[in-house]
Design a protein around this motif. Structure first.
Motif, PDB file in Angstrom:
ATOM      1  N   VAL A   1       0.878  -1.170   0.000  1.00 49.39           N
ATOM      2  CA  VAL A   1       0.000   0.000   0.000  1.00 49.39           C
ATOM      3  C   VAL A   1       0.912   1.216   0.000  1.00 49.39           C
ATOM      4  O   VAL A   1       1.821   1.308   0.811  1.00 49.39           O
ATOM      5  N   SER A   2       0.681   2.137  -0.931  1.00 55.35           N
ATOM      6  CA  SER A   2       1.503   3.341  -0.994  1.00 55.35           C
ATOM      7  C   SER A   2       0.664   4.507  -1.505  1.00 55.35           C
ATOM      8  O   SER A   2      -0.400   4.304  -2.075  1.00 55.35           O
ATOM      9  N   PRO A   3       1.147   5.735  -1.292  1.00 61.79           N
ATOM     10  CA  PRO A   3       0.437   6.883  -1.859  1.00 61.79           C
ATOM     11  C   PRO A   3       0.384   6.758  -3.386  1.00 61.79           C
ATOM     12  O   PRO A   3       1.309   6.236  -4.009  1.00 61.79           O
ATOM     13  N   LEU A   4      -0.702   7.205  -3.967  1.00 61.85           N
ATOM     14  CA  LEU A   4      -0.855   7.180  -5.420  1.00 61.85           C
ATOM     15  C   LEU A   4       0.230   8.055  -6.039  1.00 61.85           C
ATOM     16  O   LEU A   4       0.455   9.184  -5.595  1.00 61.85           O
ATOM     17  N   THR A   5       0.925   7.541  -7.036  1.00 63.05           N
ATOM     18  CA  THR A   5       2.028   8.274  -7.658  1.00 63.05           C
ATOM     19  C   THR A   5       1.506   9.362  -8.594  1.00 63.05           C
ATOM     20  O   THR A   5       0.385   9.290  -9.087  1.00 63.05           O
ATOM     21  N   ALA A   6       2.336  10.373  -8.829  1.00 68.97           N
ATOM     22  CA  ALA A   6       1.947  11.501  -9.689  1.00 68.97           C
ATOM     23  C   ALA A   6       1.512  11.050 -11.088  1.00 68.97           C
ATOM     24  O   ALA A   6       0.482  11.522 -11.580  1.00 68.97           O
ATOM     25  N   PRO A   7       2.244  10.141 -11.777  1.00 69.72           N
ATOM     26  CA  PRO A   7       1.777   9.710 -13.100  1.00 69.72           C
ATOM     27  C   PRO A   7       0.405   9.028 -13.046  1.00 69.72           C
ATOM     28  O   PRO A   7      -0.431   9.231 -13.930  1.00 69.72           O
ATOM     29  N   ASP A   8       0.166   8.256 -11.982  1.00 66.74           N
ATOM     30  CA  ASP A   8      -1.136   7.595 -11.866  1.00 66.74           C
ATOM     31  C   ASP A   8      -2.241   8.580 -11.510  1.00 66.74           C
ATOM     32  O   ASP A   8      -3.382   8.421 -11.937  1.00 66.74           O
ATOM     33  N   ILE A   9      -1.923   9.615 -10.733  1.00 72.74           N
ATOM     34  CA  ILE A   9      -2.908  10.662 -10.452  1.00 72.74           C
ATOM     35  C   ILE A   9      -3.310  11.342 -11.760  1.00 72.74           C
ATOM     36  O   ILE A   9      -4.493  11.552 -12.022  1.00 72.74           O
ATOM     37  N   ALA A  10      -2.327  11.653 -12.594  1.00 72.80           N
ATOM     38  CA  ALA A  10      -2.620  12.305 -13.888  1.00 72.80           C
ATOM     39  C   ALA A  10      -3.455  11.385 -14.779  1.00 72.80           C
ATOM     40  O   ALA A  10      -4.424  11.836 -15.408  1.00 72.80           O
ATOM     41  N   PHE A  11      -3.090  10.113 -14.837  1.00 70.45           N
ATOM     42  CA  PHE A  11      -3.824   9.149 -15.667  1.00 70.45           C
ATOM     43  C   PHE A  11      -5.265   8.988 -15.175  1.00 70.45           C
ATOM     44  O   PHE A  11      -6.213   9.077 -15.947  1.00 70.45           O
ATOM     45  N   MET A  12      -5.437   8.797 -13.869  1.00 80.30           N
ATOM     46  CA  MET A  12      -6.782   8.606 -13.325  1.00 80.30           C
ATOM     47  C   MET A  12      -7.619   9.883 -13.461  1.00 80.30           C
ATOM     48  O   MET A  12      -8.815   9.815 -13.696  1.00 80.30           O
ATOM     49  N   THR A  13      -6.992  11.054 -13.333  1.00 80.56           N
ATOM     50  CA  THR A  13      -7.699  12.319 -13.530  1.00 80.56           C
ATOM     51  C   THR A  13      -8.264  12.381 -14.942  1.00 80.56           C
ATOM     52  O   THR A  13      -9.418  12.749 -15.160  1.00 80.56           O
ATOM     53  N   LYS A  14      -7.448  12.017 -15.914  1.00 78.13           N
ATOM     54  CA  LYS A  14      -7.869  12.056 -17.318  1.00 78.13           C
ATOM     55  C   LYS A  14      -8.982  11.053 -17.587  1.00 78.13           C
ATOM     56  O   LYS A  14      -9.979  11.371 -18.218  1.00 78.13           O
ATOM     57  N   VAL A  15      -8.815   9.843 -17.085  1.00 78.29           N
ATOM     58  CA  VAL A  15      -9.786   8.779 -17.339  1.00 78.29           C
ATOM     59  C   VAL A  15     -11.114   9.051 -16.648  1.00 78.29           C
ATOM     60  O   VAL A  15     -12.174   8.885 -17.250  1.00 78.29           O
ATOM     61  N   LEU A  16     -11.061   9.477 -15.388  1.00 82.59           N
ATOM     62  CA  LEU A  16     -12.288   9.680 -14.620  1.00 82.59           C
ATOM     63  C   LEU A  16     -12.953  11.028 -14.889  1.00 82.59           C
ATOM     64  O   LEU A  16     -14.114  11.225 -14.560  1.00 82.59           O
ATOM     65  N   GLY A  17     -12.177  11.967 -15.449  1.00 81.54           N
ATOM     66  CA  GLY A  17     -12.734  13.293 -15.699  1.00 81.54           C
ATOM     67  C   GLY A  17     -12.923  14.085 -14.418  1.00 81.54           C
ATOM     68  O   GLY A  17     -13.745  14.994 -14.358  1.00 81.54           O
TER      69      GLY A  17
ATOM     70  N   HIS B   1     -14.717   5.260 -19.848  1.00 81.08           N
ATOM     71  CA  HIS B   1     -14.305   4.439 -20.962  1.00 81.08           C
ATOM     72  C   HIS B   1     -12.940   3.862 -20.658  1.00 81.08           C
ATOM     73  O   HIS B   1     -12.160   4.444 -19.910  1.00 81.08           O
ATOM     74  N   GLY B   2     -12.681   2.741 -21.276  1.00 74.72           N
ATOM     75  CA  GLY B   2     -11.361   2.167 -21.107  1.00 74.72           C
ATOM     76  C   GLY B   2     -10.304   3.076 -21.707  1.00 74.72           C
ATOM     77  O   GLY B   2     -10.557   3.835 -22.633  1.00 74.72           O
ATOM     78  N   ALA B   3      -9.120   3.011 -21.126  1.00 75.21           N
ATOM     79  CA  ALA B   3      -8.016   3.826 -21.621  1.00 75.21           C
ATOM     80  C   ALA B   3      -6.715   3.070 -21.425  1.00 75.21           C
ATOM     81  O   ALA B   3      -6.596   2.222 -20.544  1.00 75.21           O
ATOM     82  N   ILE B   4      -5.757   3.408 -22.263  1.00 75.47           N
ATOM     83  CA  ILE B   4      -4.426   2.815 -22.182  1.00 75.47           C
ATOM     84  C   ILE B   4      -3.427   3.943 -21.987  1.00 75.47           C
ATOM     85  O   ILE B   4      -3.503   4.983 -22.640  1.00 75.47           O
ATOM     86  N   TYR B   5      -2.496   3.728 -21.067  1.00 74.91           N
ATOM     87  CA  TYR B   5      -1.456   4.690 -20.736  1.00 74.91           C
ATOM     88  C   TYR B   5      -0.115   4.088 -21.128  1.00 74.91           C
ATOM     89  O   TYR B   5       0.182   2.951 -20.781  1.00 74.91           O
ATOM     90  N   ARG B   6       0.682   4.843 -21.853  1.00 70.86           N
ATOM     91  CA  ARG B   6       2.043   4.433 -22.195  1.00 70.86           C
ATOM     92  C   ARG B   6       2.970   5.614 -21.918  1.00 70.86           C
ATOM     93  O   ARG B   6       2.770   6.703 -22.434  1.00 70.86           O
TER      94      ARG B   6
ATOM     95  N   GLN C   1       1.283   8.961 -23.329  1.00 73.00           N
ATOM     96  CA  GLN C   1       0.225   8.917 -24.333  1.00 73.00           C
ATOM     97  C   GLN C   1      -0.933   8.164 -23.709  1.00 73.00           C
ATOM     98  O   GLN C   1      -0.749   7.090 -23.132  1.00 73.00           O
ATOM     99  N   ILE C   2      -2.122   8.745 -23.814  1.00 74.83           N
ATOM    100  CA  ILE C   2      -3.318   8.091 -23.306  1.00 74.83           C
ATOM    101  C   ILE C   2      -4.257   7.890 -24.485  1.00 74.83           C
ATOM    102  O   ILE C   2      -4.591   8.838 -25.198  1.00 74.83           O
ATOM    103  N   GLU C   3      -4.653   6.653 -24.681  1.00 70.33           N
ATOM    104  CA  GLU C   3      -5.586   6.307 -25.750  1.00 70.33           C
ATOM    105  C   GLU C   3      -6.884   5.860 -25.119  1.00 70.33           C
ATOM    106  O   GLU C   3      -6.897   4.978 -24.273  1.00 70.33           O
ATOM    107  N   ARG C   4      -7.961   6.473 -25.513  1.00 68.27           N
ATOM    108  CA  ARG C   4      -9.268   6.052 -25.037  1.00 68.27           C
ATOM    109  C   ARG C   4      -9.752   4.908 -25.912  1.00 68.27           C
ATOM    110  O   ARG C   4      -9.694   4.977 -27.134  1.00 68.27           O
ATOM    111  N   ALA C   5     -10.228   3.855 -25.276  1.00 66.44           N
ATOM    112  CA  ALA C   5     -10.640   2.665 -25.993  1.00 66.44           C
ATOM    113  C   ALA C   5     -11.842   2.918 -26.888  1.00 66.44           C
ATOM    114  O   ALA C   5     -11.943   2.361 -27.968  1.00 66.44           O
ATOM    115  N   ASN C   6     -12.752   3.813 -26.464  1.00 68.01           N
ATOM    116  CA  ASN C   6     -13.941   4.063 -27.263  1.00 68.01           C
ATOM    117  C   ASN C   6     -13.667   4.911 -28.493  1.00 68.01           C
ATOM    118  O   ASN C   6     -14.341   4.790 -29.496  1.00 68.01           O
TER     119      ASN C   6
END
Length: 182
Positions: A96-112, A143-148, A172-177
């Motif tokens: 268990v760890s604090p959410l990392t900055a790249p994951d915060i950015a990714f989840m922000t984008k995906v969840l809106g 929607h599903g998304a892919i992060y690279r 790069q974030i690709e939205r699956a839809n």
């Protein structure tokens, strides 16, 4: 926001995909933000933390186990915040760890939802769980998304840099839809 050494993402390369349960803990309640799964790197044939998919594709029994275990693990944390519970294999809880900055950015984008702003509100005592739940349901279709992760060192005239989660320059974030990059 200062990223402490404990928040620097680790590069894990494995033949088994890691799952990442993401949640916000307000000191009493754990709000599930979603589960991320790693993608297999086609060049290496292994899973890496530098390529991820949201949501992770889980069997229902595993999703139930991961959710229950994660909520229990996060609720035992001493301070409110954004947390990530890592899993290897069949839902075996690793860390268990604090959410990392790249994951915060990714989840922000995906969840809106602006997770950084939500975290700040939490830290200054102005967080509302009801507002979070309302925001997560208002006209939002997940929607599903892919992060690279990307490492364009040459573009910035940087030499002798190694590709690792802590040295990500872009993503790069690709939205699956839609299938388009953002």
């Amino acid at each position: 926001m200062v990223i402490e050494a404990t928040q620097i993402p680790k590069n894990v390369v494995s033949s088994i995909p890691t799952l990442e349960f993401n949640g916000l803990f307000d000191g009493q309640v754990v709000y599930q933000l979603g589960v991320i799964g790693e993608l297999k790197d086609q060049g290496v044939g292994k899973y890496q933390t530098l390529a991820k998919r949201y949501p992770a594709h889980l069997e229902s029994y595993l999703a139930t186990k991961v959710t229950a275990t994660s909520e229990r693990a996060i609720s035992q944390q001493e301070t409110p915040g954004l947390y990530q519970v890592l899993y290897q294999a069949e839902g075996v809880h690793e860390d268990v760890s604090p959410l990392t900055a790249p994951d915060i950015a990714f989840m922000t984008k995906v969840l809106g939802m602006n997770l950084t702003a939500i975290w700040v509100r939490l830290m200054i005592g102005r967080f509302s769980g009801q507002a979070l739940v309302k925001a997560s349901h208002e006209g939002t279709t997940y929607h599903g998304a892919i992060y690279r992760a990307h490492f364009p060192y040459a573009d910035y005239h940087l030499t002798n840099q190694k590709s690792a989660p802590a040295t990500v320059i872009g993503a790069q974030i690709e939205r699956a839809n839609k299938g388009s990059a953002q």
